[in-house]
Motif scaffolding. Structure first.
Motif, short mmCIF file in Angstrom:
data_model
loop_
_atom_site.label_atom_id
_atom_site.label_comp_id
_atom_site.label_asym_id
_atom_site.label_seq_id
_atom_site.Cartn_x
_atom_site.Cartn_y
_atom_site.Cartn_z
N SER A 29 2.39 14.39 -38.04
CA SER A 29 2.99 14.00 -36.76
C SER A 29 3.60 15.20 -36.05
O SER A 29 3.46 15.36 -34.83
N VAL A 30 4.29 16.07 -36.82
CA VAL A 30 4.87 17.27 -36.23
C VAL A 30 3.77 18.20 -35.70
O VAL A 30 3.86 18.75 -34.59
N LEU A 31 2.71 18.36 -36.52
CA LEU A 31 1.58 19.18 -36.07
C LEU A 31 0.94 18.60 -34.82
O LEU A 31 0.56 19.33 -33.89
N GLN A 32 0.81 17.27 -34.81
CA GLN A 32 0.23 16.61 -33.63
C GLN A 32 1.09 16.87 -32.40
O GLN A 32 0.57 17.15 -31.31
N LEU A 33 2.40 16.80 -32.56
CA LEU A 33 3.30 17.09 -31.44
C LEU A 33 3.08 18.51 -30.92
O LEU A 33 2.97 18.74 -29.70
N LEU A 34 3.02 19.47 -31.82
CA LEU A 34 2.87 20.87 -31.41
C LEU A 34 1.53 21.12 -30.73
O LEU A 34 1.45 21.79 -29.69
N VAL A 35 0.46 20.55 -31.34
CA VAL A 35 -0.88 20.77 -30.79
C VAL A 35 -1.02 20.13 -29.41
O VAL A 35 -1.53 20.74 -28.46
N VAL A 36 -0.57 18.89 -29.30
CA VAL A 36 -0.69 18.18 -28.02
C VAL A 36 0.20 18.82 -26.97
O VAL A 36 -0.20 18.97 -25.80
N LEU A 37 1.41 19.22 -27.35
CA LEU A 37 2.28 19.92 -26.39
C LEU A 37 1.65 21.24 -25.93
O LEU A 37 1.72 21.60 -24.75
#
Length: 581
Positions: free
Chosen positions: A144-152
């Motif tokens: 979820s944290v990686l998803q946040l960073l990638v999408v941001l």
């Protein structure tokens, strides 16, 4: 109270090293899963203009691409979740195993002060919570944290001005999540403490129900139970209220951010700085952000609750331990059982000395009885012989070997204890006599014969395979005590320690147990603690302890003729001198 550095989850990270290969494979699946989100965001940006242009061929092409990417993403998610689950569970199992092993080395004095209900809750519910949090951290929070960073990152690339508006609200969201998380951890610790107290009360209540009924104390117990469950409810309600409040507060901030982005986007479109395709991709990314934010928020709350559980588990490690075995420990062979105490003094951590400059010689093969009033130091003497505690002064020798120079396990194989109250684990009678040791059926039967237990065991429906109920409630006190004697003599110990072995039995049961004891005592050094002095009268020597000192010693006849403390004890129990009996 443990500090976060003492109880943090990062202390569990070294336990993941044996599972590095599995973690790497799961991590690869995680990267594929997270890496698919920018592709889906880009496809969404291309799909909406294609729908508006009525280009069916292009729409179908984009849909097929989206389905394929989505399928790969879900397969990667399955690989991520399945591959990362086992390491988390293995770490939790190892943690529970190590803590239980630690618990077995805690000093008995410290262990007796701990609630069995509390310890049970820690090693079951708290350990399960740590396992769940560790699993969620690996397979859910990290992606979820990686998803946040990638999408941001994708959204910054699409339109940094709109993303800046979102990032301005990010510190506020992070601060709110941290604030609520800290409060949740404190509330969870309080709740878990109440659950432990409730578990302790339940354990006491279940074991003491016969006594409660005998005293007609059911209303008192019911009232106390209701007070405990009400305090538990209030503590849990506090945790639930904090979590419930967090969701709308954080949600309002998220909605403010969403509408701010929409307002800015409308201005950007009107000025010609943003087109529909860019807005479609950007809004898709914004929608994709909502799910990981929710996951991180929920998991952070659970992480804080797991942190509280881990702190409670780690507190077990702070309890004082038994002394470690010396590295140059003496190897014991077959012992005679010669015991010698030289100037032994001992005091518990708080209080006056329990034993004072004790000098005692117990020749091999003799029976020595230790008598005296409660608090004289009799049970403490046994705990020193078994090395449950260590004398502050003096030394104890077994066949010339200082007990402090021996391995505790080797020593305890040579000293067998028959306690006042027999404790048995569920299982067959044969297993209760073996008690974790390797012994043949013939050796088990031989031990039972010595203990005068073979007869009643064979009369049971399944003989030695008869299953003992919890705490051995399907056997009488005398039968349990004879099993305890058989358990003690199975390893052929050199020294037998009898701690009030017949004090809780009626006359008939005591006679059967006494016969077993006489057989078990042959050829061994025996130390007997007794308030009821039936066995004491036949001892080779009787030692009278009072306030940690030996005030008299001799045979029964000698002590009775001499008068003094021993004769006073006997007369109080209406036991006559054998010569006059």
């Amino acid at each position: 109270m443990l500090t976060p550095s003492q109880a943090g989850f990062r202390r569990l990270l070294p336990l993941l090293r044996p599972h590095l290969r599995q973690l790497l494979m799961g991590g690869l699946c995680m990267l594929i899963y997270v890496g698919s989100f920018p592709l889906l965001v880009r496809l969404a940006g291309e799909l909406f203009p294609a729908l508006g242009s009525q280009n069916l061929s292009r729409v179908l092409q984009l849909i097929v691409q989206g389905v394929l990417i989505f399928a790969v993403q879900k397969l990667a998610q399955f690989g991520q979740d399945s591959l990362l689950a086992d390491p988390a569970l293995q770490v939790s199992q190892r943690l529970r195993r190590e803590l239980f092993s630690t618990l077995q080395t805690v000093e008995l004095g410290a262990l007796e002060k701990l609630s069995s209900g509390d310890l049970t809750y820690r090693l079951t519910e708290d350990a399960d919570r740590v396992s769940e949090v560790l699993y969620k951290s690996i397979h859910d929070t990290v992606p979820s944290v990686l998803q946040l960073l990638v999408v941001l990152g994708t959204m910054v690339w699409l339109d940094w001005k709109l993303t800046l508006a979102i990032l301005l609200l990010a510190p506020l969201i992070v601060w709110l999540i941290s604030l609520f998380g800290a409060k949740v951890m404190v509330a969870t610790e309080r709740s878990q403490k109440k659950v432990s107290e409730l578990a302790g009360l339940l354990g006491e209540a279940i074991e003491g129900l016969p006594l409660v009924r005998a005293f007609a104390a059911e209303p008192w117990l019911q009232e106390r139970f209701e007070q405990e469950i009400d305090q538990h409810r209030q503590a849990r309600q506090r945790t639930y209220s904090l979590v419930a409040l967090q969701h709308p507060v954080v949600g309002i901030i998220e909605v403010i951010g969403l509408f701010s982005v929409l307002g800015l986007a409308a201005l950007r479109i009107q000025s010609g700085d943003l087109d529909i395709a860019g807005l479609s991709s950007y809004l898709t990314g914004l929608i994709v952000l909502i799910d990981p934010i929710a996951h991180v928020t929920n998991n952070f709350n659970e992480f804080q609750q797991g942190q509280a559980s881990l702190r409670r588990l780690r507190e077990i490690e702070r309890e004082p331990r038994e002394p470690e075995d010396p590295s140059d420990a003496v190897t014991l062979g077959q012992l005679r059982g010669d015991l010698r105490l030289e100037g032994v003094s001992f005091a518990y951590s708080s209080g006056d000395p329990v034993l004072r400059q004790l000098d005692l010689v117990v020749p091999a093969g003799t029976v020595m009885a230790v008598v005296g009033p409660s608090g004289a130091g009799k049970s403490t003497l046994f705990s020193l012989l078994l090395r449950f505690n260590t004398a502050q002064q003096g030394r104890i020798l077994l066949d010339g070997h200082d007990l402090s120079c021996l391995r505790a396990r080797d020593l305890r194989r040579q000293l067998a204890l028959v306690p006042q109250r027999t404790t048995v684990f569920s299982g067959s009678i044969a297993e209760a006599i073996r008690f974790g040791r390797h012994a043949s059926d013939a050796q088990v039967i031989e031990a039972a014969l010595l203990a005068n237990a073979d007869g009643f065991i064979r009369d049971l429906p399944n003989g030695y395979d008869t299953q003992l109920e919890e705490r051995g409630t399907n056997l009488s006190g005398g039968q349990l005590q004879r099993i305890a004697i058989a358990r003690a003599v199975l390893g052929n110990p050199a020294v037998l320690l009898l701690d009030e072995a017949t004090s809780a039995l009626d006359a008939e049961a005591e006679a059967a147990v006494q016969l077993g004891l006489r057989r078990a005592m042959r050829g061994r050094t025996v130390l007997v603690i007794a308030h009821r002095l039936a066995t004491v009268q036949e001892a080779d020597q009787i030692v009278v302890l009072e306030r940690g000192c030996i005030v008299d010693r001799g045979t029964h006849d000698t002590l009775m003729q001499r008068g003094g403390r021993y004769r006073d004890l006997c007369e109080r129990q209406f036991i006559r001198d054998l010569q006059n009996g």
